[in-house]
Design an enzyme around this catalytic site. Structure first.
Site, PDB file in Angstrom:
ATOM      1  N   GLU A   1      -9.409  60.362  21.632  1.00 54.45           N
ATOM      2  CA  GLU A   1     -10.815  60.539  22.045  1.00 54.45           C
ATOM      3  C   GLU A   1     -11.652  61.274  21.006  1.00 54.45           C
ATOM      4  O   GLU A   1     -12.231  62.335  21.269  1.00 54.45           O
ATOM      5  CB  GLU A   1     -10.865  61.294  23.374  1.00 54.45           C
ATOM      6  CG  GLU A   1     -10.187  60.556  24.508  1.00 54.45           C
ATOM      7  CD  GLU A   1     -10.241  61.301  25.841  1.00 54.45           C
ATOM      8  OE1 GLU A   1     -10.342  62.542  25.837  1.00 54.45           O
ATOM      9  OE2 GLU A   1     -10.182  60.642  26.887  1.00 54.45           O
TER      10      GLU A   1
ATOM     11  N   GLU B   1      -6.202  54.780  28.352  1.00 53.47           N
ATOM     12  CA  GLU B   1      -6.158  55.711  29.488  1.00 53.47           C
ATOM     13  C   GLU B   1      -7.060  55.178  30.580  1.00 53.47           C
ATOM     14  O   GLU B   1      -8.166  54.699  30.307  1.00 53.47           O
ATOM     15  CB  GLU B   1      -6.661  57.114  29.102  1.00 53.47           C
ATOM     16  CG  GLU B   1      -5.744  57.879  28.196  1.00 53.47           C
ATOM     17  CD  GLU B   1      -6.259  59.285  27.892  1.00 53.47           C
ATOM     18  OE1 GLU B   1      -6.935  59.885  28.740  1.00 53.47           O
ATOM     19  OE2 GLU B   1      -5.976  59.765  26.781  1.00 53.47           O
TER      20      GLU B   1
HETATM   21  C1  BGP Z   1      -8.432  62.614  28.774  1.00 54.90           C
HETATM   22  C2  BGP Z   1      -7.332  63.188  27.930  1.00 54.90           C
HETATM   23  C3  BGP Z   1      -6.014  63.226  28.585  1.00 54.90           C
HETATM   24  C4  BGP Z   1      -6.023  63.371  30.077  1.00 54.90           C
HETATM   25  C5  BGP Z   1      -7.181  62.735  30.794  1.00 54.90           C
HETATM   26  C6  BGP Z   1      -7.345  63.138  32.240  1.00 54.90           C
HETATM   27  O1  BGP Z   1      -9.647  63.068  28.316  1.00 54.90           O
HETATM   28  O2  BGP Z   1      -7.169  62.441  26.759  1.00 54.90           O
HETATM   29  O3  BGP Z   1      -5.209  64.135  27.893  1.00 54.90           O
HETATM   30  O4  BGP Z   1      -5.629  64.583  30.522  1.00 54.90           O
HETATM   31  O5  BGP Z   1      -8.372  62.952  30.126  1.00 54.90           O
HETATM   32  O6  BGP Z   1      -8.000  64.366  32.330  1.00 54.90           O
HETATM   33  P1  BGP Z   1      -7.490  65.556  33.233  1.00 54.90           P
HETATM   34  O7  BGP Z   1      -6.067  65.779  32.880  1.00 54.90           O
HETATM   35  O8  BGP Z   1      -8.360  66.700  32.875  1.00 54.90           O
HETATM   36  O9  BGP Z   1      -7.658  65.116  34.632  1.00 54.90           O
END
Ligand code: BGP
Length: 483
Positions: free
Chosen positions: A187, A381
């Site tokens: 990201e 993701e």
């Molecule tokens: C993204 C990241 C991940 C992941 C995801 C979900 O921005 O790349 O590492 O964690 O978000 O977010 P969270 O874990 O805060 O719910």
């Protein structure tokens, strides 16, 4: 019609949220190890923890693991065999995971890598290959070694490009012929907006923080291009991805000013990084912005050529939610999310953390990116957090997760039918892991339940959720059977 035959179904995790064992085999301290969990926090509020030298020093002096959940992860460092067997049982074709720089080079200045750490990743990769699961590696996923901050003041220092490239070369060479898909930065569009946590650019170290954060981002772009160059020289078949957290902000109304505002947000938050990494040059609006603000970013002619010549092979996104944008935002309610703020959309429901759920938006985004950049797209993701408990029958009944994925995969399929070239789909946190934004273990994304709570109590045993069997069926039918 439908998904291509070689579509890469799988899942995604990251070292800092999964591995645990934060000091094992010589691993050095990272920014993620300094992430403190506060049980009294309001987890619905978007958080951008700001990193300071004091915070890092205090965290480093504190041996606690209970309130530093990323030090524990889900103990993937010891359980990887069991976990990979579960991924294989679901039929995964790929696993996206990250390698920890601080394991491979505990001293970032060292000429030699840490052999023990490399042996761990050798085993992970060999285990995946044993099951014919394609390893997909993120080279840096939110766990910057703290040494990069204390000695170099983060990514704004150009010497960090060389340090990172030394580490990248080590793993690119070691896994030649074994790993084909590489993502230099997770990201990357989020990094400048969260410069202390993601790039180690601390306010206290720079007089002009905004300039330093753009400089640091530029240095990461150069590092990405150098990875693309190295990756292709090492193995022609390698594929390098440019990854952004995609948040589309729809115009709140059809008022032209709102539409214009949404367009500006899309450019600044999402498209800018793809312009540099996929098209190979800075877009006009960034150059203009720098001029307007008097920001002096050091870009050499050689770097410009590098960016133009060594572009990424595919566009990669994380996709969780969407927002809205308007010229006059004062009456709009903010939407939650882990990386960007935007405004609520009255047509969309939200999850328990206030993140909007927008499956149609996924089709929109995939078409949008493909139309603009004409490169294959990989959804690296996607998913939603849920609070859930293990039932007495040793199962988690999670129809809400099935519903979430059913809707998103159906829209992704429509995008493929629209003609978007797609490489694969790796839902986030395919096994429950520590949340990146809140540090909660109880914010669960997985098809596999991990018996651990927010403070690290539990057996850490793994259990298949109902969605495990559902996703297995989806993969076996190549996305045809979504019932
Ligand atoms: C993204 C990241 C991940 C992941 C995801 C979900 O921005 O790349 O590492 O964690 O978000 O977010 P969270 O874990 O805060 O719910």
């Amino acid at each position: 019609m439908g998904f291509p035959k070689d579509f890469l179904w799988g899942g995604a995790i990251a070292a800092n949220q999964a591995e645990g064992h934060y000091q094992e085999d010589g691993k050095a301290f990272t920014i993620s190890d300094a992430f403190r969990f506060d049980p009294n926090e309001d987890f619905k509020t978007t958080k951008f923890p700001v990193v300071t030298h004091q915070l890092l020093e205090m965290a480093q002096a504190d041996p606690d693991c209970r309130f530093y959940p990323k030090r524990r992860g889900i103990k993937f460092y010891e359980t990887y065999k069991e976990d990979i067997a579960l991924f294989s049982e679901m039929g995964f074709k790929t696993l996206r995971f990250s390698i920890a720089w601080a394991r491979v080079y505990p001293d970032v200045n060292s000429a030699e890598p840490n052999e023990k750490a490399l042996q761990f990743y050798d085993e992970v990769i060999d285990e995946l290959l044993k099951y014919h699961i394609e390893p997909l590696v993120t080279i840096l996923h939110s766990d910057l070694p703290v040494q990069v901050i204390t000695e170099y003041h983060g990514w704004a220092d150009k010497r960090v490009i060389d340090l990172y490239c030394k580490y990248a070369r080590t793993i690119l060479e070691r896994y030649r012929g074994k790993v084909k898909y590489w993502v230099p930065f997770n990201e990357i569009n989020v990094d400048r907006m969260n410069a202390s946590r993601k790039m180690g650019v601390l306010r206290e170290d720079y007089e002009n923080y905004e300039e330093a954060s753009y400089q640091a981002l530029h240095n990461e772009f150069v590092a990405s291009a150098r990875v693309a160059k190295m990756a292709h020289e090492i193995d022609e078949g390698n594929m390098v991805g440019a990854m952004a957290a995609y948040l589309s902000a729809y115009p709140y109304t059809c008022k032209p000013e709102d539409v214009l505002r949404a367009q500006q947000m899309d450019k600044m938050k999402n498209l800018f990084v793809f312009d540099v990494l996929l098209r190979g040059e800075y877009p006009y609006y960034i150059k203009r912005l720098w001029e307007e603000k008097g920001l002096k970013i050091k870009i050499t002619e050689e770097e410009r050529e590098l960016l133009a010549q060594y572009r990424a092979d595919f566009a990669a996104i994380s996709y969780y939610n969407s927002g809205t944008a308007a010229q006059d935002e004062k009456d709009l309610e903010e939407t939650a999310g882990n990386v960007f703020g935007a405004y609520k959309n009255p047509y969309l429901k939200v999850n328990e953390w206030g993140w909007t759920v927008d499956p149609v938006g996924l089709r929109y985004v995939l078409n949008h990116i493909y139309e603009l950049f004409q490169k294959p797209v990989f959804v690296l993701e996607n998913g939603s957090g849920f609070y859930e408990e293990l039932g007495k029958d040793g199962r988690v009944h999670d129809p809400y997760r099935v519903e979430y994925f059913r809707e998103h995969i159906a829209e992704m399929k429509k995008a493929v039918e629209d003609g978007v070239e797609m490489l694969g789909y790796t839902p986030w946190g395919c096994i429950d892991i520590v949340s990146s934004g809140t540090g909660q273990m109880s914010k669960r994304y997985g098809f596999v339940y991990v018996d651990a709570d927010d403070e690290g109590h539990g057996t850490y045993d793994r259990y298949r959720k109902d969605s495990f069997y559902w996703y297995k069926k989806v993969i076996a039918s190549n996305g045809e059977d979504l019932d």
